[in-house]
Design a protein around this motif. Structure first.
Motif, PDB file in Angstrom:
ATOM      1  N   ARG A 113       0.875  -1.171   0.000  1.00 34.20           N
ATOM      2  CA  ARG A 113       0.000   0.000   0.000  1.00 34.20           C
ATOM      3  C   ARG A 113       0.913   1.221   0.000  1.00 34.20           C
ATOM      4  O   ARG A 113       1.686   1.430   0.923  1.00 34.20           O
ATOM      5  N   SER A 114       0.825   2.015  -1.066  1.00 35.96           N
ATOM      6  CA  SER A 114       1.735   3.150  -1.186  1.00 35.96           C
ATOM      7  C   SER A 114       1.110   4.410  -0.626  1.00 35.96           C
ATOM      8  O   SER A 114      -0.102   4.543  -0.539  1.00 35.96           O
ATOM      9  N   GLY A 115       1.963   5.341  -0.301  1.00 34.26           N
ATOM     10  CA  GLY A 115       1.531   6.691   0.023  1.00 34.26           C
ATOM     11  C   GLY A 115       1.692   7.558  -1.214  1.00 34.26           C
ATOM     12  O   GLY A 115       2.130   7.107  -2.272  1.00 34.26           O
ATOM     13  N   LYS A 116       1.358   8.801  -1.086  1.00 36.26           N
ATOM     14  CA  LYS A 116       1.472   9.752  -2.188  1.00 36.26           C
ATOM     15  C   LYS A 116       2.940   9.863  -2.611  1.00 36.26           C
ATOM     16  O   LYS A 116       3.835   9.933  -1.773  1.00 36.26           O
ATOM     17  N   ASN A 117       3.188   9.831  -3.931  1.00 38.98           N
ATOM     18  CA  ASN A 117       4.517   9.980  -4.537  1.00 38.98           C
ATOM     19  C   ASN A 117       5.508   8.875  -4.163  1.00 38.98           C
ATOM     20  O   ASN A 117       6.713   9.046  -4.323  1.00 38.98           O
ATOM     21  N   ALA A 118       5.048   7.748  -3.683  1.00 44.62           N
ATOM     22  CA  ALA A 118       5.942   6.646  -3.318  1.00 44.62           C
ATOM     23  C   ALA A 118       6.450   5.943  -4.576  1.00 44.62           C
ATOM     24  O   ALA A 118       5.754   5.866  -5.584  1.00 44.62           O
ATOM     25  N   HIS A 119       7.679   5.440  -4.518  1.00 43.41           N
ATOM     26  CA  HIS A 119       8.277   4.681  -5.619  1.00 43.41           C
ATOM     27  C   HIS A 119       8.815   3.381  -5.038  1.00 43.41           C
ATOM     28  O   HIS A 119       9.542   3.392  -4.053  1.00 43.41           O
ATOM     29  N   CYS A 120       8.448   2.261  -5.674  1.00 43.29           N
ATOM     30  CA  CYS A 120       8.882   0.963  -5.169  1.00 43.29           C
ATOM     31  C   CYS A 120       9.222   0.049  -6.343  1.00 43.29           C
ATOM     32  O   CYS A 120       8.517   0.033  -7.350  1.00 43.29           O
ATOM     33  N   GLN A 163      -1.810   8.602  -5.187  1.00 42.33           N
ATOM     34  CA  GLN A 163      -1.479   9.648  -6.153  1.00 42.33           C
ATOM     35  C   GLN A 163       0.012   9.682  -6.500  1.00 42.33           C
ATOM     36  O   GLN A 163       0.864   9.740  -5.622  1.00 42.33           O
ATOM     37  N   HIS A 164       0.307   9.601  -7.797  1.00 45.48           N
ATOM     38  CA  HIS A 164       1.659   9.671  -8.365  1.00 45.48           C
ATOM     39  C   HIS A 164       2.620   8.618  -7.811  1.00 45.48           C
ATOM     40  O   HIS A 164       3.838   8.772  -7.896  1.00 45.48           O
ATOM     41  N   ALA A 165       2.095   7.540  -7.275  1.00 39.11           N
ATOM     42  CA  ALA A 165       2.939   6.443  -6.786  1.00 39.11           C
ATOM     43  C   ALA A 165       3.316   5.548  -7.966  1.00 39.11           C
ATOM     44  O   ALA A 165       2.602   5.471  -8.963  1.00 39.11           O
ATOM     45  N   GLN A 166       4.472   4.873  -7.830  1.00 37.88           N
ATOM     46  CA  GLN A 166       4.952   3.987  -8.889  1.00 37.88           C
ATOM     47  C   GLN A 166       5.356   2.647  -8.289  1.00 37.88           C
ATOM     48  O   GLN A 166       6.000   2.595  -7.241  1.00 37.88           O
TER      49      GLN A 166
END
Length: 176
Positions: free
Chosen positions: A6-13, A37-40
């Motif tokens: 589960r990502s947060g805003k602007n997270a990249h993984c 939002q804007h996570a990758q």
């Protein structure tokens, strides 16, 4: 193996998997991800040596601008089997998904791949790409591909494709 993300805003993984079960009869993997939002999320996989495997991958692009990319290479031989389901749900506008799968199959091996991209009715500006290519080295090997785009509006850019090819005998001698 189970991975929940589960990502947060602007997270990249980035998740990288090299699956070499070494004697295991059955292997299962579930990846469930929700991107804000804007996570990758970038998923890279190499599958080899499975006796029998199942993968369930579900990605929900819930935030505007979220992105998912999957690049996979599978090599199976003898009577090995891999069954996969990849579902990407575009639930927010301007989301992007790109699923690319390649497989090399020998012996009596089987690769079954279902790819589904769902784009919700009020979601606009999305891009969904699905591509699966399989090369059958033997007459007994088989590949089954089921790419599906489920699109509920017109303001999207989507494409899918699947190619399953048999390697000719004269070309296979060059590989040895």
């Amino acid at each position: 193996r189970r991975v929940l993300f589960r990502s947060g805003k602007n997270a990249h993984c980035s998740l990288n998997f090299l699956q070499e079960p070494r004697g295991q009869v059955y292997q299962s993997k579930c990846i469930h991800a929700s991107l804000d939002q804007h996570a990758q999320l970038n998923l890279r996989q190499v599958n080899t040596g499975l006796c029998w495997g199942f993968e369930d991958i579900i990605v929900k692009l819930q935030g505007e601008g979220a992105q998912f990319a999957m690049a996979q290479t599978t090599a199976l031989s003898q009577s090995q089997c891999l069954s996969q389901s990849v579902q990407v749900h575009h639930q927010a506008s301007h989301t992007t998904s790109n699923v690319v799968a390649r497989s090399l199959l020998d012996g009596a091996s089987i690769h079954h791949l279902q790819m589904h991209a769902h784009i919700e009715p009020k979601v606009v500006g999305c891009c969904a790409q699905q591509n699966h290519r399989s090369l059958l080295v033997s007459d007994s090997a088989s590949a089954h591909s089921d790419p599906q785009l489920i699109i509920a509006n017109d303001d999207v850019s989507c494409a899918h494709g699947s190619t399953i090819s048999q390697l000719e005998d004269r070309k296979s001698t060059r590989l040895n």
